[in-house]
Design a protein around this motif. Structure first.
Motif, PDB file in Angstrom:
ATOM      1  N   GLU A 325     103.806   8.261  35.673  1.00  0.00           N
ATOM      2  CA  GLU A 325     102.405   7.899  35.854  1.00  0.00           C
ATOM      3  C   GLU A 325     102.223   6.387  35.809  1.00  0.00           C
ATOM      4  O   GLU A 325     101.449   5.810  36.585  1.00  0.00           O
ATOM      5  CB  GLU A 325     101.555   8.549  34.764  1.00  0.00           C
ATOM      6  N   GLY A 326     102.950   5.732  34.889  1.00  0.00           N
ATOM      7  CA  GLY A 326     102.839   4.286  34.765  1.00  0.00           C
ATOM      8  C   GLY A 326     103.306   3.570  36.011  1.00  0.00           C
ATOM      9  O   GLY A 326     102.684   2.592  36.459  1.00  0.00           O
ATOM     10  N   LEU A 327     104.389   4.049  36.610  1.00  0.00           N
ATOM     11  CA  LEU A 327     104.898   3.429  37.834  1.00  0.00           C
ATOM     12  C   LEU A 327     103.923   3.646  38.990  1.00  0.00           C
ATOM     13  O   LEU A 327     103.676   2.736  39.791  1.00  0.00           O
ATOM     14  CB  LEU A 327     106.264   4.014  38.181  1.00  0.00           C
ATOM     15  N   ALA A 328     103.343   4.849  39.060  1.00  0.00           N
ATOM     16  CA  ALA A 328     102.371   5.132  40.128  1.00  0.00           C
ATOM     17  C   ALA A 328     101.156   4.224  39.994  1.00  0.00           C
ATOM     18  O   ALA A 328     100.673   3.656  40.989  1.00  0.00           O
ATOM     19  CB  ALA A 328     101.947   6.598  40.075  1.00  0.00           C
ATOM     20  N   MET A 329     100.636   4.059  38.769  1.00  0.00           N
ATOM     21  CA  MET A 329      99.468   3.207  38.565  1.00  0.00           C
ATOM     22  C   MET A 329      99.790   1.755  38.905  1.00  0.00           C
ATOM     23  O   MET A 329      99.005   1.055  39.563  1.00  0.00           O
ATOM     24  CB  MET A 329      98.991   3.296  37.114  1.00  0.00           C
TER      25      MET A 329
END
Length: 717
Positions: A325-329
């Motif tokens: 999720e952090g990489l996507a954001m």
């Protein structure tokens, strides 16, 4: 630096020429031990009134001609601030070296005021500059600064609302849920409709601290310039000769000095003190990126100069996300800021972790729009060209982009050693600068993947011999991308910010707005007589299949493929876009008779036709568009989108089909107007149909030979 700051402090303390006017000490009051009494409320009102003395500077843009006389009447306040800053900086360094106490570090930085907090927030994303322990400790500054008194905040809130708080909110938290550099945020519920909101209240001493710090910096660097001039005169008088380098440096740079940087930063931070401007920035930023579909901001409910009320966002910050999720954001945030830099020209300049969230619906949320950057068209196009040049390792074009953006002076100035004077030398121009850039970028860690590597390259490797500087308007842009880069590196050490920026940089290059940009774009596609740049077309369509495969040491094929795919996607998307006017004109002006003649008479042309036929087959069997790009459904499935974004894309698709029909009809008429055109059209069409039919049959036969996958029932019991 300490000596430079201390000298004006002493001078102000002993100066008998100006009257000393007491002002309240700029410190944070201790929290009350009980609910405010009437006397305590009066005390808070008196504090606010005293700090309001600095509000006359809000409309001054902190101009030196206004701020200077203001503090001539208040030398003691200036002296106290300088003394406090010097002592705090020395204490911070000593305490950190002795204890490495992160909480104490953040508390000390918070007490220094908004400018220090902004610097600390940026450094929290750069462990490569301050080390991991300090970087991790400073992260707290992004959401948990030292708060100011709650009752003082409630008094400000009531003053701005013009009515008692309980008439506006049915609920409001007793303590702030987040504390930023210039304000703190409470969670509340509106009495009128019951919706949850975030209430940001500005620090009452924010204007005072900003004005004091700005004047302190100006005094310090005025003294520095005075000392430099005095040193030159002393050297001349004692017989050491005149230092021509110093004089020439000042003459060449002109306004390119620290003073202009201080003025720009001060004005940018001053804009943060008007929450009405922040509310408008919020709306403008969201509207400018509506076409992306995955970017959102909180809706504004109410804005005054010192209070901002927005809808409560249901989402999470980076520290609460999984790695995926952090990489996507982070990727969405980088794409949004890159699109802002090269397409819209309105960039969020403070995207640290505290100002980014992942919405529950999957979109990236930007918060806090006090610091924003407005980018001129020429700078947008310069950055776009620079990103492409760096990824393709075209150092000559990169050097040109540095000149266009303002990193390198124009005319280009050079010196052979530090003791020489700056001069225009015909033997040292763009080609020589490009050679040194290539050497410096290759030797610097992260030179071709990290935006932050540009600083050591320019300041340490290039500036001793080439006259370079950082234009004041670039400062906030650097802050934006250095901050995002630091966030991304925590999740993906191999993250390349330039690769993420490539699609938007290519799109910008194909939709120029300046005369130079239009000329550059047309010359990349067409010759002066409107014939296709044949070698460029071959590079775009065939180079990847002929080059050596990518290896651990040779990343060029992958970079070329990424750039070419970005180019093809940009052409398709711009056909139906309002930004594609220049591209459509170039495609209309194209000499299609010459193009089809080359496609029908050369081996490269035959290969291009064959590749087009294969792409058409793949589009039919794999669900892609006829142009070889991913279908709309496949693109939208990768990340969330908005209704507005879908409408923009649908409108663009409709216009793209109309434009394609018009261009097709135009060029068919040109082909049929001459025997040469008719012959070339017949040869290309027949060859395309032959390749298409053969490829279709082969694809059909291979699909029949593939064994069907067996379905295995899941184990039970």
């Amino acid at each position: 630096i300490v000596s430079l700051l201390f000298l004006p402090t002493v001078l102000c303390l002993v100066s008998p020429s100006s009257p000393i006017k007491e002002i309240p000490r700029i410190v944070l009051p201790d929290p009350p031990q009980q609910h405010a009494s009437g006397r305590e409320v009066d005390h808070h009102a008196a504090q606010i009134e005293q700090w309001n003395e600095f509000d006359t500077l809000r409309s001054s843009k902190l101009d030196a001609s206004i701020v200077g006389p203001f503090f001539q009447k208040r030398p003691k306040a200036l002296a106290q601030r300088m003394g406090f800053v010097i002592k705090s900086l020395l204490d911070i360094r000593t305490n950190w070296e002795e204890t490495h106490d992160g909480a104490q570090l953040c508390e000390s930085v918070s007490k220094l005021g908004p400018v220090a907090v902004k610097i600390g927030q940026t450094l929290s994303q750069r462990p490569d500059l301050v080390g991991n322990p300090a970087s991790e400790a400073l992260l707290t500054l992004q959401t948990d600064n030292l708060p100011f008194d709650n009752e003082l905040a409630k008094q400000i809130l009531q003053n701005e609302l013009g009515k008692p708080i309980d008439e506006v909110f049915s609920e409001i938290t007793e303590d702030p849920i987040a504390c930023a550099s210039l304000g703190q945020v409470y969670k509340a519920k509106m009495k009128e409709d019951g919706r949850e909101v975030a209430v940001k209240v500005q620090r009452p001493d924010g204007m005072a601290i900003l004005a004091l710090d700005t004047q302190c910096f100006r005094i310090a660097f005025s003294i520095k310039r005075w000392l430099q001039r005095t040193s030159v005169r002393i050297n001349y008088l004692v017989g050491n000769g005149f230092d021509a380098t110093q004089a020439t440096e000042a003459a060449v740079r002109g306004q390119q000095d620290i003073g202009s940087v201080i003025d720009r930063v001060a004005r940018d931070v001053l804009n943060e003190l008007d929450y009405r401007l922040e509310a408008q920035n919020n709306r403008d930023f969201k509207a400018s990126l509506d076409f992306l579909g995955f970017v959102t901001t909180p809706n504004v409910v109410l804005a005054t100069e010192r209070v901002l009320i927005t809808d409560w966002i249901r989402g999470r910050h980076l520290k609460d996300l999984s790695d995926e999720e952090g990489l996507a954001m982070t990727r969405m945030a980088v794409e949004a800021c890159t699109a802002s830099l090269v397409l819209t020209g309105f960039v969020h300049a403070d995207p640290h972790e505290g100002n980014l969230m992942l919405h529950d619906d999957g979109r990236v949320v930007f918060l806090d729009f006090g610091l924003m950057s407005d980018v001129e068209q020429s700078v947008m196009e310069g950055f776009a060209r620079g990103i492409q040049a760096l990824l393709s390792e075209d150092w000559r074009s990169l050097a040109e982009a540095f000149v266009d953006v303002g990193f390198v002076t124009e005319p280009i100035m050079h010196r052979s050693s530090l003791n020489d004077t700056w001069s225009q030398d015909p033997n040292f121009g763009l080609p020589e600068l490009a050679i040194e850039l290539e050497d410096a970028m290759s030797r610097t860690t992260g030179g071709t993947s990290r935006f932050g590597a540009l600083a050591p390259v320019l300041n340490k490797e290039i500036s001793p011999r080439w006259l370079v500087w950082t234009p004041p308007f670039i400062l906030l842009l650097i802050r934006t991308f250095v901050t995002l880069e630091g966030i991304a590196a925590k999740i993906d050490p191999e993250f390349n910010i330039y690769t993420m920026a490539m699609p938007w940089a290519v799109r910008r290059s194909l939709s120029p707005a300046t005369t130079k940009g239009i000329e550059t774009m047309r010359s990349a596609l067409l010759t002066p007589d409107n014939r296709i740049q044949w070698s460029r077309l071959i590079e775009l369509t065939l180079k990847n299949q002929k080059d050596a495969p990518e290896t651990a040491t040779n990343k060029a094929p992958a970079k070329d493929q990424a750039k070419n795919e970005a180019m093809q996607d940009a052409v398709v998307s711009l056909l139906g876009s309002s930004d594609g006017r220049v591209l459509r004109k170039a495609l209309r002006d194209l000499d299609s008779v010459d193009l089809l003649t080359k496609l029908s008479s050369t081996q490269e042309g035959k290969d291009i036709v064959k590749k087009a036929a294969n792409a058409a087959i793949n589009a039919r069997t794999n669900g892609k568009n006829s142009d070889g790009t991913k279908s709309e459904a496949e693109q939208l499935s990768r990340r969330p989108t908005s209704e507005t974004s879908l409408q923009i894309r649908q409108r663009s698709q409709r216009w793209k089909r109309k434009v394609a029909k018009v261009l097709f009809a135009t060029h068919i008429r040109r082909q049929l107007a001459s025997w040469k055109g008719i012959k070339a059209l017949f040869r290309v069409s027949s060859r395309f149909l032959r390749y298409f039919c053969v490829s279709f049959v082969l694809k059909l036969m291979s699909s029949k030979k593939e064994p069907k996958e067996e379905t295995v029932a899941p184990a039970t019991g």
